[in-house]
Design a protein around this motif. Structure first.
Motif, short mmCIF file in Angstrom:
data_model
loop_
_atom_site.label_atom_id
_atom_site.label_comp_id
_atom_site.label_asym_id
_atom_site.label_seq_id
_atom_site.Cartn_x
_atom_site.Cartn_y
_atom_site.Cartn_z
N ALA A 1 -0.28 -3.73 16.92
CA ALA A 1 0.63 -3.48 15.80
C ALA A 1 1.83 -2.65 16.24
O ALA A 1 2.96 -2.87 15.78
CB ALA A 1 -0.13 -2.77 14.68
N ILE B 1 -3.09 7.35 13.64
CA ILE B 1 -4.19 6.37 13.58
C ILE B 1 -4.97 6.38 14.89
O ILE B 1 -6.21 6.32 14.90
CB ILE B 1 -3.63 4.97 13.27
N LEU C 1 -3.86 -3.76 8.17
CA LEU C 1 -5.03 -2.93 8.37
C LEU C 1 -5.55 -3.12 9.80
O LEU C 1 -5.84 -4.25 10.22
CB LEU C 1 -6.12 -3.28 7.36
N VAL C 2 -5.64 -2.03 10.56
CA VAL C 2 -6.12 -2.08 11.95
C VAL C 2 -7.50 -1.42 12.00
O VAL C 2 -7.74 -0.41 11.34
CB VAL C 2 -5.14 -1.35 12.89
N LYS D 1 7.38 3.84 10.45
CA LYS D 1 6.09 3.20 10.73
C LYS D 1 5.55 3.60 12.10
O LYS D 1 4.34 3.79 12.27
CB LYS D 1 6.24 1.67 10.65
N LEU E 1 1.63 -1.31 6.63
CA LEU E 1 1.19 -1.85 7.91
C LEU E 1 -0.04 -2.72 7.69
O LEU E 1 -0.81 -2.51 6.75
CB LEU E 1 0.82 -0.72 8.88
N VAL F 1 -4.42 -1.30 17.02
CA VAL F 1 -3.34 -0.33 16.86
C VAL F 1 -2.26 -0.59 17.90
O VAL F 1 -1.06 -0.59 17.59
CB VAL F 1 -3.88 1.11 16.98
N CYS G 1 -2.29 2.82 6.39
CA CYS G 1 -1.73 1.47 6.49
C CYS G 1 -1.12 1.03 5.16
O CYS G 1 -0.07 0.37 5.13
CB CYS G 1 -2.82 0.49 6.92
N GLU G 2 -1.77 1.40 4.05
CA GLU G 2 -1.24 1.02 2.75
C GLU G 2 0.08 1.74 2.46
O GLU G 2 1.05 1.13 1.98
CB GLU G 2 -2.26 1.35 1.66
N VAL H 1 -7.58 5.50 7.63
CA VAL H 1 -6.76 4.44 8.21
C VAL H 1 -6.25 3.50 7.12
O VAL H 1 -5.09 3.07 7.12
CB VAL H 1 -7.55 3.68 9.28
#
Length: 640
Positions: free
Chosen positions: A243, A461, A233-234, A454, A231, A240, A226-227, A222
């Motif tokens: 976001a 995720i 960090l979830v 995205k 995004l 999730v 995200c990196e 994850v």
């Protein structure tokens, strides 16, 4: 000898029959409460008769392997009449096509796979499952304790006189002993509980390992997603979802802004006419000119194609006329060539004509009319002149057509040049009108693409977190199962006497038998059975380490003897068969007098308990008409 069959427990063999193809059969009758000895020379079907009983009691091998190839060739079927707990049954087996895997029970077919369940239920013996190994905690699975497992301790063939049963696993031997002694049900229940608990703990360990791996890999995966997607960090499915809503809102805003810019472009390019359906940057005047040129170009293209087609047709017609002229010229030439050929047959009556008959030189010798060479050629020459006139006309048409094609092709090329110029002009004007908005639209398109990219990360995720949640749920379920099994309070399962008392009673019955043979050939030590692992000891050592070959034969004779007293010494929980099948007890060089004493003791035990012993031997049998019945085998067969 008659017996009260209503009180019988276990199995009693009444009759064995071997049936030939023609319907003839060999039949042997047996009685209970006695020792039945099948006596005869070598190869007189003594052991075969015992194998027939064994075959009817569920042997899964084919007839040739179970009974021998000679018996399978000589007979087509076998049957055994017996009583089970006093009730009569007839078991029949045939090795005809389609019948090999079936056992007929009073005329109803059973498969060999189902026979064990049927006979265990009829006998009232425990039908349990046992672990596949000595340690239930490490066993790979469970297996049924079948009737055939116990029958191998009742039917002692020539391969099992120095072991409980030939090639028998120790865990099966212990289960059979517990069944004979009457505590197979509680022992199997305890073993199954231990096996189930061990299985649950193994599943818990696997679930813990998977959960540890998933927890670690989830955080790493994850974070990497995200990196790479820029995004936040979830750490849960709820984050999730939040976001995703935020990204979708941003994407909607970008799309609305792009729509607004498109409307502005449309208003500018059409002088504020919002109602126009023309796209942004489109010039109607240039478009009309471009459409007119395109239509003219299409018409020129169609006209050129039609002229080229017409030119081709005229050329083909000129070729056809030239061919006709040549044909006419060949016709004139043929008149001169064929005028000297005589006519041999009248075309009217088909009679032969003599070319030499008298006729005028200027007349035809067939019809006697005057002949003029110019008349025969004049018509062909007239036709040639007509065709040449037509050919000249075609050449003129072709020339005019070629001129028209050249003119139309020039017009088409001019229109193509004009169309290309108008297209460039249209593109240049559109680019000039849209230039102020291009950078903004491109930026909005880039933002929309990044946001849509995205959005593609969220399903991945979510799947990662679902796998983590599923692993945690599996772990919790496995832990709950182990806790429930650990907290289960086992109800008392033992019925009747304790295990130690049952083992002691069976060992004591064996020791009474062996006491008659103390010193020779039996050793001066007692038999005992541990109730924990059901190991038989002679003195302080396990039986297989303490005994030689002769003593082992006597040990298993004592074991068989003790099974005849199970009902008397114990209770109805024991698997009391009431039957012994002994194939030639003269084994391992044991003295003949010892075997004769053993047979007398077995005959006396059968008489006392109402059980049945069937034995085979080639040596002269002991004589006791009250307890021993000798069945002489009628004939000997050639050795295979």
């Amino acid at each position: 000898m008659s017996h009260d069959t209503s009180a019988e427990r276990g199995l009693r063999i009444s009759k064995v029959r071997l049936i030939r193809d023609g319907g003839e059969f060999d039949e042997y009758e047996f009685v209970s409460g006695m020792l039945n000895i099948l006596h005869g020379v070598r190869n007189s079907s003594k052991s075969t008769t015992l194998r027939v009983i064994d075959y009817c009691l569920g042997d899964r091998d084919n007839a040739a392997k179970a009974l021998g190839a000679a018996v399978a060739d000589a007979y087509v079927a076998v049957s055994t009449e017996l009583r089970i707990n006093g009730q009569p049954f007839e078991l029949s087996r045939s090795w005809s096509y389609g019948r090999m895997g079936k056992i007929s029970v009073n005329g109803e077919d059973l498969s060999t796979a189902d026979f064990s369940d049927w006979i265990l239920g009829t006998l009232g013996w425990p039908n349990v499952q046992i672990p596949l190994g000595l340690n239930p905690a490490t066993a790979p699975g469970l297996t049924p304790l079948s009737f055939r497992n116990t029958l191998r301790h009742i039917h002692r063939n020539e391969d099992s006189w120095i072991s409980f049963a030939d090639k028998e696993h120790e865990y099966i031997r212990r289960a059979v002993t517990s069944q004979l002694l009457g505590f197979a049900r509680p022992r199997a229940t305890e073993a199954k509980s231990e096996f189930t608990l061990a299985q649950a703990k193994r599943r818990l360990a696997e679930a813990e390992a998977v959960d540890r791996e998933v927890q670690q890999s989830t955080a790493q995966a994850v974070a990497a997603i995200c990196e790479s997607m820029a995004l936040p960090l979830v750490r849960s499915t709820e984050q999730v979802a939040a976001a995703r809503v935020e990204v979708e809102s941003a994407l909607d805003a970008v799309r609305r802004r792009r729509q607004e810019l498109t409307e502005q472009v449309r208003n500018i390019t059409h002088s504020g006419s919002v109602e126009s359906d023309d796209p942004a940057g489109y010039d109607p005047a240039l478009s009309d000119r471009y459409s007119a040129v395109s239509r003219a170009l299409m018409q020129a293209t169609e006209q050129l194609a039609a002229l080229e087609h017409l030119h081709g047709e005229h050329v083909r017609s000129a070729g056809t006329v030239s061919g006709e002229i040549g044909r006419m010229e060949r016709l004139i030439t043929s008149v001169r060539v064929f005028e000297a050929l005589p006519v041999r047959l009248c075309p009217a009556c088909e009679q032969d004509i003599d070319p030499a008959r008298i006729h005028a030189d200027t007349a035809c010798y067939v019809c006697y009319q005057d002949v003029d060479d110019d008349k025969r050629q004049r018509r062909a020459q007239v036709e040639i002149r007509s065709l040449k006139s037509e050919l000249d006309d075609l050449h003129d048409v072709v020339s005019h057509t070629v001129a028209d094609i050249t003119a139309v092709r020039a017009v088409k090329e001019d229109l193509q040049v004009e169309q290309t110029a108008l297209a460039h002009q249209l593109n240049a004007e559109r680019a000039a009108q849209l230039a102020p908005f291009v950078s903004a639209l491109e930026e909005l398109a880039g933002q929309a693409a990044r946001l849509e990219h995205k959005l593609t990360a969220f399903p991945a995720i979510e799947a990662i977190y679902q796998r983590r949640d599923q692993a945690r749920a599996t772990l919790q379920s496995a832990q709950q199962a182990v806790d429930e099994l650990d907290n289960e309070t086992a109800a008392p399962l033992a019925v009747g006497a304790k295990r130690t008392d049952r083992c002691s009673a069976f060992a004591e019955r064996m020791n009474r038998f062996l006491a008659e043979f103390q010193g020779d050939p039996w050793v001066d030590r007692l038999v005992s059975i541990t109730d924990s692992d059901l190991t038989f000891y002679v003195g302080t050592r396990p039986w297989d380490q303490a005994l030689g070959a002769e003593a082992k034969v006597l040990f298993f004779l004592a074991y068989s003897y003790a099974t005849l007293f199970l009902q008397r010494d114990l209770d109805r929980e024991c698997a009391f068969s009431g039957l012994l099948l002994l194939d030639n007890p003269y084994q391992q060089g044991i003295d003949e007098s010892v075997v004769r004493r053993v047979l007398h003791m077995l005959a006396q035990a059968a008489s006392e308990t109402g059980t049945q012993v069937i034995s085979t031997q080639a040596l002269p049998p002991p004589s006791d008409p009250k307890t021993i019945r000798v069945i002489s085998m009628p004939q000997a067969y050639a050795a295979p």
